[in-house]
Design an enzyme around this catalytic site. Structure first.
Site, short mmCIF file in Angstrom:
data_model
loop_
_atom_site.label_atom_id
_atom_site.label_comp_id
_atom_site.label_asym_id
_atom_site.label_seq_id
_atom_site.Cartn_x
_atom_site.Cartn_y
_atom_site.Cartn_z
N LYS A 1 7.55 -0.41 5.71
CA LYS A 1 6.87 1.29 5.50
C LYS A 1 8.61 1.88 4.99
O LYS A 1 9.05 2.44 5.80
CB LYS A 1 6.54 1.81 6.86
N ASP B 1 -2.95 5.77 11.02
CA ASP B 1 -2.88 4.96 10.66
C ASP B 1 -3.98 3.62 11.51
O ASP B 1 -3.52 2.65 11.92
CB ASP B 1 -1.57 3.91 9.93
N GLY C 1 0.89 5.75 0.99
CA GLY C 1 -0.42 7.16 1.79
C GLY C 1 0.67 7.83 1.22
O GLY C 1 1.57 8.41 0.15
N GLY D 1 0.62 -1.21 -0.37
CA GLY D 1 -0.01 0.16 0.01
C GLY D 1 0.79 0.87 -0.11
O GLY D 1 2.48 1.91 0.33
N SER E 1 4.81 7.67 2.79
CA SER E 1 5.10 6.14 2.87
C SER E 1 4.69 5.69 1.18
O SER E 1 3.39 5.48 1.11
CB SER E 1 4.90 6.47 4.36
N GLU E 2 5.12 4.02 1.37
CA GLU E 2 4.96 3.37 0.59
C GLU E 2 5.21 1.86 1.56
O GLU E 2 6.23 1.56 2.74
CB GLU E 2 5.66 3.15 -0.70
N VAL E 3 4.30 0.92 1.94
CA VAL E 3 4.07 0.00 2.61
C VAL E 3 4.53 -1.44 1.58
O VAL E 3 3.39 -1.87 0.88
CB VAL E 3 3.11 -0.25 3.50
#
Length: 148
Positions: free
Chosen positions: A33, A146, A13, A11, A16-18
């Site tokens: 993350k 989150d 945001g 995912g 950031s990316e996960v």
């Protein structure tokens, strides 16, 4: 812990990316993350990069104090070539957004017991974060951003 081979994207945001990644040293999968590449590039050479470093360190320290079955564990915080990351517990399974999407696509409501169980678990995790204390018992609540 260092670099982690990425297995897939989970995912993203605003900043950031996960990713699903593998911690070869400890022999476990992690959720990694990372500050988004455009944010990290923009931050390079400015005070902004220190902001993201402090932001990630603060987030890891806050969540790292918690020990609850409904709050993911933090394993490591660091940076690789100026891109900051938090390595945390990887939970296998479907996320809530996918479950809702499937139920909507099938035009079937959730079973009430399943909906109740999800909400009970979410509330238990949020309660643990909102009532977190330090080693001296002083209240230091973690305010979530989150919830997934």
């Amino acid at each position: 812990m260092g670099p982690h081979p990425q297995l897939g994207r989970l995912g993203e945001g605003a900043t950031s990316e996960v990713f699903h990644a593998r911690d070869e040293f400890h022999g476990r999968d992690v959720a990694l993350k990372c500050v988004r590449a455009p944010v990290a590039a923009t931050a390079g050479g400015s005070g902004a990069s220190h902001f993201y470093e402090r932001f990630f360190a603060a987030e890891a320290a806050l969540v790292g104090r918690l020990s609850h079955p409904n709050v993911v564990q933090i394993f490591d915080v660091g940076d690789v070539d100026g891109r900051y990351y938090i390595a945390m517990e990887y939970i296998r399974g479907w996320d809530l957004q996918l479950l809702v999407s499937v139920a909507t696509a099938l035009k079937r409501p959730w079973p009430p017991m399943l909906a109740a169980r999800v909400m009970i678990d979410v509330c238990a995790g949020l309660s643990a974060s909102h009532t977190a204390t330090d080693s001296k018992g002083v209240l230091h609540p973690v305010i979530h951003r989150d919830v997934s």
